[in-house]
Write a protein that holds these residues in place. Structure first.
Motif, PDB file in Angstrom:
ATOM      1  N   LEU A 182       0.860  -1.184   0.000  1.00 29.95           N
ATOM      2  CA  LEU A 182       0.000   0.000   0.000  1.00 29.95           C
ATOM      3  C   LEU A 182       0.891   1.226   0.000  1.00 29.95           C
ATOM      4  O   LEU A 182       1.853   1.301   0.761  1.00 29.95           O
ATOM      5  CB  LEU A 182      -0.912   0.025   1.227  1.00 29.95           C
ATOM      6  N   LEU A 183       0.570   2.168  -0.865  1.00 28.15           N
ATOM      7  CA  LEU A 183       1.273   3.443  -0.922  1.00 28.15           C
ATOM      8  C   LEU A 183       0.236   4.545  -0.798  1.00 28.15           C
ATOM      9  O   LEU A 183      -0.763   4.543  -1.520  1.00 28.15           O
ATOM     10  CB  LEU A 183       2.037   3.581  -2.237  1.00 28.15           C
ATOM     11  N   VAL A 184       0.464   5.473   0.124  1.00 37.12           N
ATOM     12  CA  VAL A 184      -0.431   6.614   0.301  1.00 37.12           C
ATOM     13  C   VAL A 184       0.316   7.863  -0.150  1.00 37.12           C
ATOM     14  O   VAL A 184       1.463   8.094   0.266  1.00 37.12           O
ATOM     15  CB  VAL A 184      -0.868   6.772   1.769  1.00 37.12           C
ATOM     16  N   ALA A 185      -0.321   8.653  -1.002  1.00 34.37           N
ATOM     17  CA  ALA A 185       0.325   9.854  -1.534  1.00 34.37           C
ATOM     18  C   ALA A 185      -0.732  10.909  -1.828  1.00 34.37           C
ATOM     19  O   ALA A 185      -1.889  10.579  -2.097  1.00 34.37           O
ATOM     20  CB  ALA A 185       1.111   9.530  -2.809  1.00 34.37           C
ATOM     21  N   PRO A 186      -0.349  12.185  -1.775  1.00 32.26           N
ATOM     22  CA  PRO A 186      -1.292  13.229  -2.165  1.00 32.26           C
ATOM     23  C   PRO A 186      -1.471  13.234  -3.673  1.00 32.26           C
ATOM     24  O   PRO A 186      -0.608  12.753  -4.410  1.00 32.26           O
ATOM     25  CB  PRO A 186      -0.611  14.510  -1.674  1.00 32.26           C
ATOM     26  N   PRO A 187      -2.582  13.766  -4.167  1.00 33.67           N
ATOM     27  CA  PRO A 187      -2.768  13.828  -5.622  1.00 33.67           C
ATOM     28  C   PRO A 187      -1.707  14.720  -6.253  1.00 33.67           C
ATOM     29  O   PRO A 187      -1.289  15.727  -5.678  1.00 33.67           O
ATOM     30  CB  PRO A 187      -4.173  14.427  -5.777  1.00 33.67           C
ATOM     31  N   GLY A 188      -1.245  14.322  -7.416  1.00 33.89           N
ATOM     32  CA  GLY A 188      -0.243  15.115  -8.116  1.00 33.89           C
ATOM     33  C   GLY A 188       1.142  15.022  -7.520  1.00 33.89           C
ATOM     34  O   GLY A 188       1.999  15.872  -7.804  1.00 33.89           O
ATOM     35  N   SER A 189       1.395  14.014  -6.704  1.00 30.51           N
ATOM     36  CA  SER A 189       2.724  13.870  -6.105  1.00 30.51           C
ATOM     37  C   SER A 189       3.766  13.624  -7.193  1.00 30.51           C
ATOM     38  O   SER A 189       3.454  13.057  -8.242  1.00 30.51           O
ATOM     39  CB  SER A 189       2.715  12.720  -5.100  1.00 30.51           C
ATOM     40  N   PRO A 190       5.012  14.046  -6.976  1.00 33.05           N
ATOM     41  CA  PRO A 190       6.034  13.901  -8.023  1.00 33.05           C
ATOM     42  C   PRO A 190       6.303  12.436  -8.351  1.00 33.05           C
ATOM     43  O   PRO A 190       6.262  11.574  -7.471  1.00 33.05           O
ATOM     44  CB  PRO A 190       7.265  14.576  -7.410  1.00 33.05           C
ATOM     45  N   GLU A 191       6.569  12.160  -9.607  1.00 36.59           N
ATOM     46  CA  GLU A 191       6.811  10.792 -10.045  1.00 36.59           C
ATOM     47  C   GLU A 191       8.094  10.697 -10.853  1.00 36.59           C
ATOM     48  O   GLU A 191       8.456  11.619 -11.590  1.00 36.59           O
ATOM     49  CB  GLU A 191       5.632  10.268 -10.865  1.00 36.59           C
ATOM     50  N   PHE A 192       8.787   9.592 -10.706  1.00 32.78           N
ATOM     51  CA  PHE A 192       9.978   9.292 -11.504  1.00 32.78           C
ATOM     52  C   PHE A 192       9.565   9.115 -12.960  1.00 32.78           C
ATOM     53  O   PHE A 192      10.171   9.630 -13.874  1.00 32.78           O
ATOM     54  CB  PHE A 192      10.636   8.029 -10.968  1.00 32.78           C
ATOM     55  N   ASP A 193       8.516   8.323 -13.149  1.00 31.05           N
ATOM     56  CA  ASP A 193       7.830   8.194 -14.427  1.00 31.05           C
ATOM     57  C   ASP A 193       6.434   7.665 -14.120  1.00 31.05           C
ATOM     58  O   ASP A 193       6.064   7.544 -12.950  1.00 31.05           O
ATOM     59  CB  ASP A 193       8.599   7.309 -15.427  1.00 31.05           C
ATOM     60  N   GLU A 194       5.667   7.342 -15.130  1.00 30.21           N
ATOM     61  CA  GLU A 194       4.282   6.937 -14.891  1.00 30.21           C
ATOM     62  C   GLU A 194       4.173   5.606 -14.154  1.00 30.21           C
ATOM     63  O   GLU A 194       3.123   5.270 -13.622  1.00 30.21           O
ATOM     64  CB  GLU A 194       3.522   6.857 -16.218  1.00 30.21           C
ATOM     65  N   ASN A 195       5.270   4.846 -14.104  1.00 32.34           N
ATOM     66  CA  ASN A 195       5.240   3.548 -13.445  1.00 32.34           C
ATOM     67  C   ASN A 195       5.700   3.574 -11.994  1.00 32.34           C
ATOM     68  O   ASN A 195       5.518   2.596 -11.275  1.00 32.34           O
ATOM     69  CB  ASN A 195       6.134   2.548 -14.200  1.00 32.34           C
ATOM     70  N   GLN A 196       6.328   4.684 -11.572  1.00 28.73           N
ATOM     71  CA  GLN A 196       6.909   4.690 -10.236  1.00 28.73           C
ATOM     72  C   GLN A 196       6.937   6.089  -9.642  1.00 28.73           C
ATOM     73  O   GLN A 196       7.213   7.065 -10.322  1.00 28.73           O
ATOM     74  CB  GLN A 196       8.310   4.092 -10.251  1.00 28.73           C
ATOM     75  N   ALA A 197       6.647   6.136  -8.346  1.00 27.74           N
ATOM     76  CA  ALA A 197       6.612   7.396  -7.623  1.00 27.74           C
ATOM     77  C   ALA A 197       7.983   7.723  -7.061  1.00 27.74           C
ATOM     78  O   ALA A 197       8.815   6.842  -6.815  1.00 27.74           O
ATOM     79  CB  ALA A 197       5.606   7.297  -6.474  1.00 27.74           C
ATOM     80  N   TYR A 198       8.224   9.007  -6.824  1.00 31.50           N
ATOM     81  CA  TYR A 198       9.347   9.418  -6.002  1.00 31.50           C
ATOM     82  C   TYR A 198       8.931   9.239  -4.548  1.00 31.50           C
ATOM     83  O   TYR A 198       7.883   9.735  -4.122  1.00 31.50           O
ATOM     84  CB  TYR A 198       9.700  10.880  -6.255  1.00 31.50           C
ATOM     85  N   GLY A 199       9.744   8.556  -3.774  1.00 32.56           N
ATOM     86  CA  GLY A 199       9.396   8.290  -2.389  1.00 32.56           C
ATOM     87  C   GLY A 199       9.203   9.539  -1.555  1.00 32.56           C
ATOM     88  O   GLY A 199       8.323   9.591  -0.687  1.00 32.56           O
ATOM     89  N   HIS A 200       9.994  10.574  -1.827  1.00 29.91           N
ATOM     90  CA  HIS A 200       9.899  11.796  -1.014  1.00 29.91           C
ATOM     91  C   HIS A 200       8.573  12.519  -1.204  1.00 29.91           C
ATOM     92  O   HIS A 200       8.201  13.357  -0.381  1.00 29.91           O
ATOM     93  CB  HIS A 200      11.066  12.739  -1.315  1.00 29.91           C
ATOM     94  N   GLY A 201       7.848  12.191  -2.278  1.00 31.88           N
ATOM     95  CA  GLY A 201       6.550  12.822  -2.504  1.00 31.88           C
ATOM     96  C   GLY A 201       5.394  12.029  -1.942  1.00 31.88           C
ATOM     97  O   GLY A 201       4.256  12.496  -1.947  1.00 31.88           O
ATOM     98  N   ALA A 202       5.675  10.817  -1.430  1.00 31.60           N
ATOM     99  CA  ALA A 202       4.629   9.973  -0.848  1.00 31.60           C
ATOM    100  C   ALA A 202       4.481  10.292   0.641  1.00 31.60           C
ATOM    101  O   ALA A 202       5.243  11.069   1.215  1.00 31.60           O
ATOM    102  CB  ALA A 202       4.960   8.505  -1.059  1.00 31.60           C
ATOM    103  N   LEU A 203       3.505   9.672   1.266  1.00 32.01           N
ATOM    104  CA  LEU A 203       3.241   9.882   2.691  1.00 32.01           C
ATOM    105  C   LEU A 203       3.515   8.633   3.521  1.00 32.01           C
ATOM    106  O   LEU A 203       3.993   8.726   4.656  1.00 32.01           O
ATOM    107  CB  LEU A 203       1.784  10.310   2.896  1.00 32.01           C
ATOM    108  N   LEU A 204       3.216   7.465   2.967  1.00 34.41           N
ATOM    109  CA  LEU A 204       3.315   6.221   3.731  1.00 34.41           C
ATOM    110  C   LEU A 204       3.463   5.045   2.782  1.00 34.41           C
ATOM    111  O   LEU A 204       2.796   4.996   1.745  1.00 34.41           O
ATOM    112  CB  LEU A 204       2.045   6.036   4.580  1.00 34.41           C
ATOM    113  N   ALA A 205       4.340   4.113   3.145  1.00 33.02           N
ATOM    114  CA  ALA A 205       4.449   2.832   2.440  1.00 33.02           C
ATOM    115  C   ALA A 205       4.212   1.716   3.437  1.00 33.02           C
ATOM    116  O   ALA A 205       4.718   1.762   4.567  1.00 33.02           O
ATOM    117  CB  ALA A 205       5.814   2.676   1.790  1.00 33.02           C
ATOM    118  N   VAL A 206       3.443   0.715   3.033  1.00 29.99           N
ATOM    119  CA  VAL A 206       3.105  -0.406   3.910  1.00 29.99           C
ATOM    120  C   VAL A 206       3.589  -1.704   3.269  1.00 29.99           C
ATOM    121  O   VAL A 206       3.391  -1.922   2.073  1.00 29.99           O
ATOM    122  CB  VAL A 206       1.582  -0.488   4.151  1.00 29.99           C
ATOM    123  N   GLU A 207       4.225  -2.531   4.088  1.00 29.49           N
ATOM    124  CA  GLU A 207       4.616  -3.869   3.648  1.00 29.49           C
ATOM    125  C   GLU A 207       4.000  -4.892   4.593  1.00 29.49           C
ATOM    126  O   GLU A 207       4.113  -4.769   5.818  1.00 29.49           O
ATOM    127  CB  GLU A 207       6.138  -4.026   3.637  1.00 29.49           C
TER     128      GLU A 207
END
Length: 217
Positions: free
Chosen positions: A114-139
């Motif tokens: 699970l990845l929680v992020a605000p809308p429009g958060s920065p992305e490396f490309d359309e397949n992957q987010a930049y971690g610094h723009g996300a809020l929470l990652a769950v494993e």
């Protein structure tokens, strides 16, 4: 009868059009896009994803994992139940099939449960987010990858800049939830581990206490 040589007129061919890229690469790849090695690896990864394989790239190697089992999916769903209100209040997004870029290698990516992020958060490309723009990652731990979930992925997510990581361990005795936060210099500086039945409070911007008994029910 007069004979002669008939000359054929030679037609000039129009110059071949410039080859166009099949896609627009995201900003993380730089102005030139991926190298040939990176491109081949990325294309293979995309092929696996399109065929419904759960694939990640770690250290330049493609790792294919078994798809999640029902119990695994239930734990994610039961966690989402407790995050839904704060998600709606803030207009955040829940992603379960969007990868996170893991530096320093440009193609490395993990797929959190699970990845929680605000809308429009920065992305490396359309397949992957930049971690610094996300809020929470769950494993959610799995039997065959528990060491990775507990030891390797926290360092990767810290390098990526994900501010908060949550590890739900269904195989510890007793079952437990670990909260990691404050990533600096490639590691999380703050860690809180609670057993099943206890509460764990997520720091801001969440500010909510999770009931671990309800996660594991």
């Amino acid at each position: 009868m007069a004979t002669g040589t008939t000359r054929r007129k030679t037609r000039r061919r129009a110059p071949a059009p410039e080859p166009r890229p099949s896609r627009t690469w995201g900003p993380g790849w730089g102005p030139s896009g991926p190298t040939q090695t990176e491109l081949k690896r990325e294309q293979l990864w995309q092929t696996l994803i399109q065929q419904d394989w759960r694939a990640e790239i770690v250290g330049g190697r493609i790792i294919v994992s078994p798809w999640t089992k029902r119990r695994h999916a239930d734990l994610v769903d039961q966690l989402i139940d407790q995050l839904s209100d704060v998600k709606r209040e803030n207009g955040w997004k829940f992603y379960q099939t969007w990868a996170v870029h893991i530096p320093p290698h440009r193609g490395d990516k993990r797929l959190p449960d699970l990845l929680v992020a605000p809308p429009g958060s920065p992305e490396f490309d359309e397949n992957q987010a930049y971690g610094h723009g996300a809020l929470l990652a769950v494993e959610i731990t799995s039997q065959d990858s528990r060491t990775d979930d507990l030891q390797i992925k926290p360092a990767e997510y810290a390098r990526a800049g994900i501010p908060i990581m949550l590890i739900v361990d269904d195989f510890s005795d007793p079952r437990s939830v670990t909260l990691l936060s404050d990533p600096r210099d490639g590691e999380y500086r703050s860690m809180t581990k609670v057993d099943e039945g206890e509460q764990v409070k997520l720091p801001e911007p969440f500010g909510v206490a999770l009931d671990t008994g309800l996660i594991f029910r």
